[in-house]
Motif scaffolding. Structure first.
Motif, PDB file in Angstrom:
ATOM      1  N   GLU A 457     -12.571  18.398  15.517  1.00 33.59           N
ATOM      2  CA  GLU A 457     -11.863  18.172  16.778  1.00 33.59           C
ATOM      3  C   GLU A 457     -12.160  16.770  17.282  1.00 33.59           C
ATOM      4  O   GLU A 457     -13.146  16.136  16.891  1.00 33.59           O
ATOM      5  CB  GLU A 457     -12.281  19.211  17.831  1.00 33.59           C
ATOM      6  CG  GLU A 457     -11.895  20.644  17.503  1.00 33.59           C
ATOM      7  CD  GLU A 457     -10.400  20.856  17.493  1.00 33.59           C
ATOM      8  OE1 GLU A 457      -9.682  20.040  18.110  1.00 33.59           O
ATOM      9  OE2 GLU A 457      -9.938  21.835  16.869  1.00 33.59           O
ATOM     10  N   ASP A 487      -7.621  12.029  18.397  1.00 35.88           N
ATOM     11  CA  ASP A 487      -6.697  13.055  17.960  1.00 35.88           C
ATOM     12  C   ASP A 487      -5.858  12.512  16.803  1.00 35.88           C
ATOM     13  O   ASP A 487      -5.417  11.361  16.817  1.00 35.88           O
ATOM     14  CB  ASP A 487      -5.798  13.459  19.123  1.00 35.88           C
ATOM     15  CG  ASP A 487      -5.087  14.772  18.872  1.00 35.88           C
ATOM     16  OD1 ASP A 487      -5.580  15.556  18.037  1.00 35.88           O
ATOM     17  OD2 ASP A 487      -4.059  15.022  19.506  1.00 35.88           O
ATOM     18  N   SER A 521      -2.294  26.979  17.566  1.00 31.79           N
ATOM     19  CA  SER A 521      -2.611  27.011  18.999  1.00 31.79           C
ATOM     20  C   SER A 521      -2.834  25.625  19.575  1.00 31.79           C
ATOM     21  O   SER A 521      -2.936  25.465  20.793  1.00 31.79           O
ATOM     22  CB  SER A 521      -3.853  27.878  19.236  1.00 31.79           C
ATOM     23  OG  SER A 521      -4.975  27.346  18.555  1.00 31.79           O
ATOM     24  N   ASP A 522      -2.936  24.597  18.702  1.00 32.80           N
ATOM     25  CA  ASP A 522      -3.148  23.235  19.190  1.00 32.80           C
ATOM     26  C   ASP A 522      -1.872  22.614  19.765  1.00 32.80           C
ATOM     27  O   ASP A 522      -1.935  21.574  20.421  1.00 32.80           O
ATOM     28  CB  ASP A 522      -3.657  22.332  18.055  1.00 32.80           C
ATOM     29  CG  ASP A 522      -5.054  22.684  17.593  1.00 32.80           C
ATOM     30  OD1 ASP A 522      -5.772  23.350  18.361  1.00 32.80           O
ATOM     31  OD2 ASP A 522      -5.422  22.294  16.465  1.00 32.80           O
ATOM     32  N   PHE A 523      -0.693  23.221  19.510  1.00 37.79           N
ATOM     33  CA  PHE A 523       0.564  22.534  19.781  1.00 37.79           C
ATOM     34  C   PHE A 523       1.457  23.305  20.767  1.00 37.79           C
ATOM     35  O   PHE A 523       1.430  24.540  20.821  1.00 37.79           O
ATOM     36  CB  PHE A 523       1.353  22.333  18.482  1.00 37.79           C
ATOM     37  CG  PHE A 523       0.536  21.692  17.391  1.00 37.79           C
ATOM     38  CD1 PHE A 523       0.202  20.359  17.439  1.00 37.79           C
ATOM     39  CD2 PHE A 523       0.083  22.453  16.313  1.00 37.79           C
ATOM     40  CE1 PHE A 523      -0.559  19.771  16.440  1.00 37.79           C
ATOM     41  CE2 PHE A 523      -0.674  21.880  15.309  1.00 37.79           C
ATOM     42  CZ  PHE A 523      -0.995  20.541  15.375  1.00 37.79           C
ATOM     43  N   THR A 524       2.238  22.531  21.503  1.00 38.77           N
ATOM     44  CA  THR A 524       3.323  23.083  22.325  1.00 38.77           C
ATOM     45  C   THR A 524       4.569  22.212  22.091  1.00 38.77           C
ATOM     46  O   THR A 524       4.450  21.033  21.699  1.00 38.77           O
ATOM     47  CB  THR A 524       2.974  23.090  23.819  1.00 38.77           C
ATOM     48  OG1 THR A 524       2.677  21.747  24.236  1.00 38.77           O
ATOM     49  CG2 THR A 524       1.779  24.002  24.090  1.00 38.77           C
ATOM     50  N   ASN A 569       3.567  18.301  21.605  1.00 38.42           N
ATOM     51  CA  ASN A 569       2.308  17.824  22.177  1.00 38.42           C
ATOM     52  C   ASN A 569       1.127  18.536  21.522  1.00 38.42           C
ATOM     53  O   ASN A 569       1.150  19.755  21.337  1.00 38.42           O
ATOM     54  CB  ASN A 569       2.262  18.069  23.686  1.00 38.42           C
ATOM     55  CG  ASN A 569       3.268  17.208  24.428  1.00 38.42           C
ATOM     56  OD1 ASN A 569       3.328  16.007  24.216  1.00 38.42           O
ATOM     57  ND2 ASN A 569       4.070  17.828  25.290  1.00 38.42           N
ATOM     58  N   ASP A 570       0.087  17.756  21.195  1.00 37.30           N
ATOM     59  CA  ASP A 570      -1.180  18.282  20.676  1.00 37.30           C
ATOM     60  C   ASP A 570      -2.171  18.354  21.838  1.00 37.30           C
ATOM     61  O   ASP A 570      -2.183  17.474  22.707  1.00 37.30           O
ATOM     62  CB  ASP A 570      -1.717  17.340  19.585  1.00 37.30           C
ATOM     63  CG  ASP A 570      -2.914  17.933  18.839  1.00 37.30           C
ATOM     64  OD1 ASP A 570      -3.636  18.765  19.424  1.00 37.30           O
ATOM     65  OD2 ASP A 570      -3.134  17.529  17.684  1.00 37.30           O
ATOM     66  N   THR A 571      -2.998  19.393  21.858  1.00 39.61           N
ATOM     67  CA  THR A 571      -3.979  19.527  22.935  1.00 39.61           C
ATOM     68  C   THR A 571      -4.922  18.327  22.990  1.00 39.61           C
ATOM     69  O   THR A 571      -5.522  18.041  24.021  1.00 39.61           O
ATOM     70  CB  THR A 571      -4.801  20.806  22.751  1.00 39.61           C
ATOM     71  OG1 THR A 571      -5.380  20.803  21.437  1.00 39.61           O
ATOM     72  CG2 THR A 571      -3.955  22.052  22.915  1.00 39.61           C
ATOM     73  N   GLY A 572      -5.068  17.631  21.851  1.00 38.19           N
ATOM     74  CA  GLY A 572      -5.945  16.460  21.840  1.00 38.19           C
ATOM     75  C   GLY A 572      -5.307  15.213  22.402  1.00 38.19           C
ATOM     76  O   GLY A 572      -6.000  14.200  22.547  1.00 38.19           O
ATOM     77  N   GLY A 573      -4.027  15.263  22.704  1.00 38.30           N
ATOM     78  CA  GLY A 573      -3.367  14.124  23.322  1.00 38.30           C
ATOM     79  C   GLY A 573      -2.264  13.486  22.511  1.00 38.30           C
ATOM     80  O   GLY A 573      -1.449  12.718  23.044  1.00 38.30           O
ATOM     81  N   THR A 575       1.256  13.024  20.546  1.00 38.03           N
ATOM     82  CA  THR A 575       2.592  13.552  20.818  1.00 38.03           C
ATOM     83  C   THR A 575       3.591  12.910  19.864  1.00 38.03           C
ATOM     84  O   THR A 575       3.353  11.822  19.320  1.00 38.03           O
ATOM     85  CB  THR A 575       3.002  13.282  22.280  1.00 38.03           C
ATOM     86  OG1 THR A 575       4.242  13.916  22.552  1.00 38.03           O
ATOM     87  CG2 THR A 575       3.110  11.792  22.543  1.00 38.03           C
TER      88      THR A 575
END
Length: 719
Positions: A457, A487, A521-524, A569-573, A575
């Motif tokens: 991560e 990220d 789960s990392d992505f939206t 978008n990745d939870t780590g920032g 895109t």
């Protein structure tokens, strides 16, 4: 007060005792504590002037739990006439009140006393001597000859001093070997009547000293090593000792109890080895410290303590010489001070090894004869490596992607140092296992530590790098580094076809993550459909570096060209945005009417006729020739699922009895059928495909004005 008892009473009926020393006893234990004790001849002594050495020890106050020694009376004559194994069943022998010891040592009572006693000690036994109130003792034939000042049974008090802190006696109440010398001095006659050493033999070490009634101040309890064993001498008077419920409690204030403690501590004294320091010799020179270890190139100091009859001897010149080792030949002198001490300090030449240091002096011995004395000590010098110095670095890494690079640097002052001399371990700061680093650099440095690692991560991690000198594990340095883990970047592309129906359900974008550790789960995802509406996308994929797909469903209220953007978008920032330009294509009518072509006519790039009087002749189907009454327009279509979903059927009336639309758009969705049949007045067919056709000009609802175009895309195909 001394109790005088006739000498013959000690003999008793012990003629058979000599036979008890031997196989009936366990083999001598070369260990701690006396367990099997030979009392020679008994606890009261050969010449009994009063008192007895306590043998009723088990369970008494002050006796360690579990200590249970056994005592056996052995006649000195038995030792004098016995063979070499006469004491083999014992670990300790106590000579008690043998005032005619000189006769036994000279062989007057048998030839073997001296040999058997001294061999017993040499082979690891303990010998304890009590000769209180004897006035004519003669130890001149003993292995370590000595003489004593013997006041006899005067019944007088004296002064007892604890010279050396050890396991035989201690002046510290908290210690297990505590003896209250003041109580012994002032409450019993053990000190005033004591036989005090006046000897010039260098083998004896001082534990207690006494001022007896004759005014002689000298050692009263001494010890010496012989071979593997230990000799303890006590000249204290035993008058006050008793075997009737004896106490050995160190907390007692009784002089009798503490006199009895001296006897108990003699029995408890370890031997082979004994660990006694011998810090104060009765006569001679003690060199301290006996052993020491220092870095090469530093200084070392030894102290020679010179004593005569256990008293400090000032004004003596002591010569110090390094006789062996890396500093051999180094020498110096010192003169003893009022405390009997002379010191010698020298500085190592820096080489590794062990020096033997010898101190010598000349003292006035027996009869005023000059007597040389000496002692030795050892000094170990170690060569210490100059300390290494390590520095941390800040490095950048990407999550899920292997990082390889420098994690620390270090230097060594040694200009000949090489990378192969060191090991490095890396703690990456993310709870992963410790890794070995790779060290590189030129001879003399500077050196770098590199490593390879993958962070799961993003984030900031504190990295610890420990560098160790392989040849000197104590020479280490730790570098504290920082890993800034970003990220992993995302990349995306459009997955929508260029033409879609007004109702669309399917993929809009595909994307990949450079991180091999990513999960769904990392992505939206958000889909902007190009008509001022948006919805959340559904993401599918196997995780890691595998491709992901974003899908969505939408119904356009109008047709035409739309720009669809999918934002991931990745939870780590990280895109990424995928952009699609699509044309929304209608069917022929908004009520579900559609034009049809035959499956044998259809094909990407084919010019097709979807309306006209000769439709049946042009649009051949794999299911057979269509009826002539079919002109190309299907009034209503029933699909098996939501669009775009092929399968299902359509139905219509013959000819143009069901009027087609008055006009069509430039791009239009058309049904492809493999079977067209007529039953009564109803013509029907299957929905094998839905395709997009770019229409030619000239269409009119009259079959005499055919509708034609070019097939551009396939929307769906039924199985």
């Amino acid at each position: 007060m001394s109790r005088r008892v006739a000498a013959f009473t000690v003999v008793l009926a012990l003629s058979l005792v000599g036979t008890l020393a031997g196989p009936a006893h366990p083999a001598r234990a070369l260990t701690t504590r006396s367990q099997n004790i030979a009392l020679v001849p008994s606890a009261i002594g050969r010449i009994n002037m009063g008192g007895t050495l306590p043998t009723s020890i088990v369970g008494r106050l002050g006796v360690p739990a579990g200590y249970s020694p056994s005592f056996t009376q052995v006649l000195p004559e038995t030792i004098a006439t016995g063979g070499a194994g006469v004491l083999s069943g014992f670990d300790t022998a106590a000579l008690v009140g043998i005032c005619d010891i000189g006769d036994f040592l000279s062989g007057a009572h048998g030839p073997n006393f001296k040999t058997n006693i001294e061999s017993f000690v040499t082979n690891g036994g303990k010998l304890i001597i009590w000769d209180s109130e004897c006035t004519s003792t003669n130890y001149s034939n003993f292995v370590y000859p000595f003489t004593t000042s013997n006041p006899g049974a005067a019944g007088a008090m004296g002064t007892l001093t604890d010279v050396e802190e050890n396991s035989l006696s201690s002046s510290i109440p908290a210690n297990d070997s505590f003896v209250n010398v003041v109580a012994v001095s002032t409450q019993v006659d053990a000190v005033g009547d004591a036989n005090v050493f006046v000897t010039f033999n260098q083998n004896w070490c001082t534990d207690l000293r006494a001022l007896n009634t004759l005014g002689v101040n000298g050692p009263v309890q001494t010890y010496a090593r012989l071979g593997s064993g230990l000799i303890i001498y006590s000249g204290l008077d035993k008058d006050a000792m008793s075997n009737t419920s004896p106490s050995f409690d160190k907390a007692s204030l009784s002089g009798q109890v503490h006199l009895q403690r001296i006897w108990l501590l003699q029995l408890l004294q370890p031997f082979n080895p004994d660990s006694l320091p011998c810090g104060v010799k009765v006569f001679g020179l003690s060199l301290m410290p006996k052993t020491a270890t220092n870095p090469g190139g530093s200084a070392h100091t030894v102290t020679a303590h010179v004593t005569t009859n256990a008293s400090p001897t000032p004004g003596v010149t002591v010569t110090f010489t390094v006789t062996l080792g890396p500093n051999v030949g180094t020498t110096g002198t010192g003169v003893t001070n009022a405390s009997g001490d002379a010191t010698f300090t020298y500085t190592s030449n820096g080489a590794a090894g062990t020096d033997t240091i010898e101190a010598t002096a000349t003292l006035t011995g027996t009869g005023g004869v000059p007597t040389p004395v000496k002692d030795t000590a050892t000094k170990t010098w170690i060569v210490t490596d100059p300390p290494i110095t390590a520095s941390g670095v800040t490095f950048n890494a990407t999550e899920g992607t292997a990082f390889t690079g420098t994690v620390a640097t270090f230097t060594d002052p040694d200009p000949l140092s090489t990378a192969a001399e060191y090991d490095a371990t890396i703690d990456w700061g993310d709870s992963s296992p410790i890794d070995m680093g790779v060290i590189s650099g030129p001879t003399g440095g500077p050196f770098t530590v590199s490593g390879t690692h993958m962070y799961a991560e993003e984030g900031t991690f504190q990295v610890s790098v420990v560098i160790t000198d392989k040849d000197n594990l104590s020479n280490t340095a730790t570098a504290h580094s920082t890993a800034k883990v970003g990220d992993a970047p995302l990349s995306s592309k459009c997955l929508m076809p260029p033409f879609v129906l007004q109702t669309y359900s399917g993929p809009t974008a595909g994307f990949t993550d450079q991180s091999s550790t990513g999960t769904l789960s990392d992505f939206t995802a958000t889909i902007n459909w190009g008509d001022s509406s948006s919805s959340s996308g559904t993401i599918a994929g196997a995780g890691g570096n595998s491709p992901y797909t974003v899908s969505g469903s939408h119904t356009y209220t109008t047709t035409g060209s739309f720009t669809v953007t999918t934002i991931i978008n990745d939870t780590g920032g990280s895109t990424t945005t995928a952009t699609c330009t699509v044309t929304v294509v209608p069917f022929a009518t908004e009520t579900g009417g559609a034009f049809v072509i035959g499956d044998l006519e259809a094909g990407l790039g084919n010019h097709v006729t979807w309306w006209g009087s000769h439709w049946a002749n042009i649009n051949l189907t794999s299911g057979g020739a269509p009826p002539d009454a079919m002109k190309g327009f299907a009034e209503e279509a029933t699909f098996l699922g939501p669009m775009p979903s092929c399968g299902g059927i359509w139905a219509t009336d013959p000819g143009n009895s069901t009027p087609p639309p008055p006009s069509v758009s430039k791009f239009m969705a058309v049904i492809v059928s493999s079977t067209v049949t007529k039953s009564g007045s109803v013509i029907s067919g299957d929905i094998k495909q839905v395709v997009i056709v770019e229409n030619d000009p000239g269409y009119e609802p009259n079959p005499g004005r055919p509708g034609t175009g070019t097939e551009l895309a396939i929307i769906c195909t039924s199985p």
